[in-house]
Design an enzyme around this catalytic site. Sequence first.
Site, mmCIF file in Angstrom:
data_model
loop_
_atom_site.group_PDB
_atom_site.id
_atom_site.type_symbol
_atom_site.label_atom_id
_atom_site.label_comp_id
_atom_site.label_asym_id
_atom_site.label_seq_id
_atom_site.Cartn_x
_atom_site.Cartn_y
_atom_site.Cartn_z
ATOM 1 C CB THR A 32 1.629 12.103 7.652
ATOM 2 O OG1 THR A 32 0.667 11.338 8.366
ATOM 3 C CG2 THR A 32 1.206 12.238 6.211
ATOM 4 C CG HIS A 38 6.367 8.398 5.809
ATOM 5 N ND1 HIS A 38 6.427 7.876 4.543
ATOM 6 C CD2 HIS A 38 5.106 8.166 6.259
ATOM 7 C CE1 HIS A 38 5.244 7.354 4.230
ATOM 8 N NE2 HIS A 38 4.420 7.516 5.254
ATOM 9 C CD GLU A 96 -3.605 11.912 5.711
ATOM 10 O OE1 GLU A 96 -4.839 12.114 5.734
ATOM 11 O OE2 GLU A 96 -2.914 11.996 4.686
ATOM 12 C CE1 TYR A 118 -1.567 4.001 8.972
ATOM 13 C CE2 TYR A 118 -3.361 3.186 7.619
ATOM 14 C CZ TYR A 118 -2.039 3.134 8.015
ATOM 15 O OH TYR A 118 -1.192 2.229 7.446
ATOM 16 N NE ARG A 155 -1.417 2.551 2.795
ATOM 17 C CZ ARG A 155 -0.869 3.679 3.260
ATOM 18 N NH1 ARG A 155 -0.648 4.723 2.478
ATOM 19 N NH2 ARG A 155 -0.517 3.762 4.523
ATOM 20 C CG ASP A 156 3.013 4.579 2.804
ATOM 21 O OD1 ASP A 156 3.279 5.291 1.824
ATOM 22 O OD2 ASP A 156 2.905 5.038 3.952
ATOM 23 C CG HIS A 203 2.624 4.750 9.021
ATOM 24 N ND1 HIS A 203 2.103 3.738 8.237
ATOM 25 C CD2 HIS A 203 2.994 5.725 8.148
ATOM 26 C CE1 HIS A 203 2.153 4.091 6.953
ATOM 27 N NE2 HIS A 203 2.690 5.293 6.870
HETATM 28 C C1 LIG Z 1 -2.124 7.296 4.280
HETATM 29 C C2 LIG Z 1 -1.496 7.481 5.600
HETATM 30 C C3 LIG Z 1 -1.955 6.505 6.591
HETATM 31 C C4 LIG Z 1 -0.016 7.443 5.547
HETATM 32 O O1 LIG Z 1 0.585 6.641 4.906
HETATM 33 C C5 LIG Z 1 0.676 8.391 6.379
HETATM 34 O O2 LIG Z 1 0.031 9.224 6.999
HETATM 35 O O3 LIG Z 1 1.904 8.336 6.400
#
Ligand SMILES: CC(C)C(=O)C(=O)O
Length: 507
Positions: free
Chosen positions: A179, A209, A146, A144, A16-17, A207
């Site tokens: 995010t 990044h 976001e 989530y 997905r991501d 989650h």
């Molecule tokens: C789409 C969302 C859940 C996402 O990947 C994020 O916020 O990083």
Amino acid sequence: MPNNQRYIEIMDTTLRDGEQTSGVSFSASEKLTIAQSLLTEVKVDRIEIASARVSEGEFDAVKKITKWAKTNGMLNRVEVLTFVDGDVSIDWMIKAGAKVANLLTKGSLNHLTHQLKKKPEQHFAEIAEVINLAKKKGIETNVYLEDWSNGMRHSKAYVFQYLDFIVKQPVKRVMLPDTLGILTPVEVYDFISEIVQRYPTTHFDFHGHNDYDLGTANVMEALRAGAHGLHLTVNGMGERAGNAPLASAIAVMNDFMPNIKSSVVEKSLYRISRLVETFSGIRIPANKPVVGENVFTQTAGIHADGDKKNKLYFSDLMPERFGRQRKYALGKTSGKANIENNLAQLGIQLSDADLKKVTQRIIELGDKKEMVTQADLPYIISDILDSNSIQDKVKVENYVLTHSKELRPSVTLRLAVNGETFEEHAQGDGQYDAFMNALKKIYKQKKMELPQLTDYAVRIPPGGKSDALCETIITWSYNNKEFKTRGLDSDQTVSAIKATQKMLNII
Ligand SMILES: CC(C)C(=O)C(=O)O
């Protein structure tokens, strides 16, 4: 599991991501293959495989994966990202056979106000409606938040108002995304500690990044702060700079966090990394920790020497853990120890004199910026051993080869035969043909006969990784006998000329 150990759920979101990496689109069967490998070989706990409503192709992919997962009792480990849209996303995923929704909601006031243009109460009411609709239809929901990281920085009151609301809803997990990948490890630790302490019975996923290259550091701090699960992707694929990479995060957890356990199988991390590289078309950087081509390769000769003596340059990060092997690079800085290590791996023994010649050849290639691989070694050795047995009565002293558009290739050749020098110019259908025509002129002048070329084969060492070498094997016919000579060089024409010079010294 011992009392002081915590089990961490790993959710992989490559499909997905990870698929949100610019330019990447997996086919349905590629998605199925990756999903199967993640769940059965890598053994992550959960996978997020798509966003609802995206396309027909995505629908087919979800259908394929859920069908397989259901047959294998894994349907509750397969998740789909859904939206606050009444039951539209839910119906989409139900039709595709999925059972777990990861509902995308707003985790910062900024997003809520400017993107949805809604008040918190209105947003919460709509979220509650979706969660309850899903529950009625047999769908389990995770949520989530976001832009949660910006929310914690700039609208903390909103985040806690949201959390007060969501923990009373029938949701299984609350997922906290950084995010935009903006958090520092200290912030991740502080924010998650505060949340986990305030809601001790709720499951929180982090989650992360990787925009500042802090993805792995941040997942480490999320775990230290008490997060219960992590979202990771193979090769760190994902939106912009990607997500926290699965292989690095697992290595860090296993080596530096003895009280944390996961079910991920380290040995399968390299294989899945290559599979995703192939399907996505996104090359793994050679220096990408754990999975990059070069990360277990020692280049400096002194390292190979130290490894031989007492494993001086080994660390806990051993390649075998990940199904890989330590390598010793061959190049101008590799030195004797690296070459000996490679020869030992190939089971080849050489005399000191030949080893010296092989080392010299590798240094020369390295100086030309050529990459020499282990697969090149047998070629280099046989070339050197061949040359050892041949005397240089004929020597190609110099040549100029030209190749230009719409003109015939040509050569000027200077050849020494038993100390006497000849120079000739000729044209041909290709550069090597021109070379042979010049050679023929010289031999005609000397009233000497040349063998007939009957076959010409070019190959590169197996694996296709070498940019250093190309071997030309030429078959000659002379006095009703056939023989072959071999030339080795990084340039194809030069390798053919070398094979020809050997022939001139054999006849
Ligand atoms: C789409 C969302 C859940 C996402 O990947 C994020 O916020 O990083």
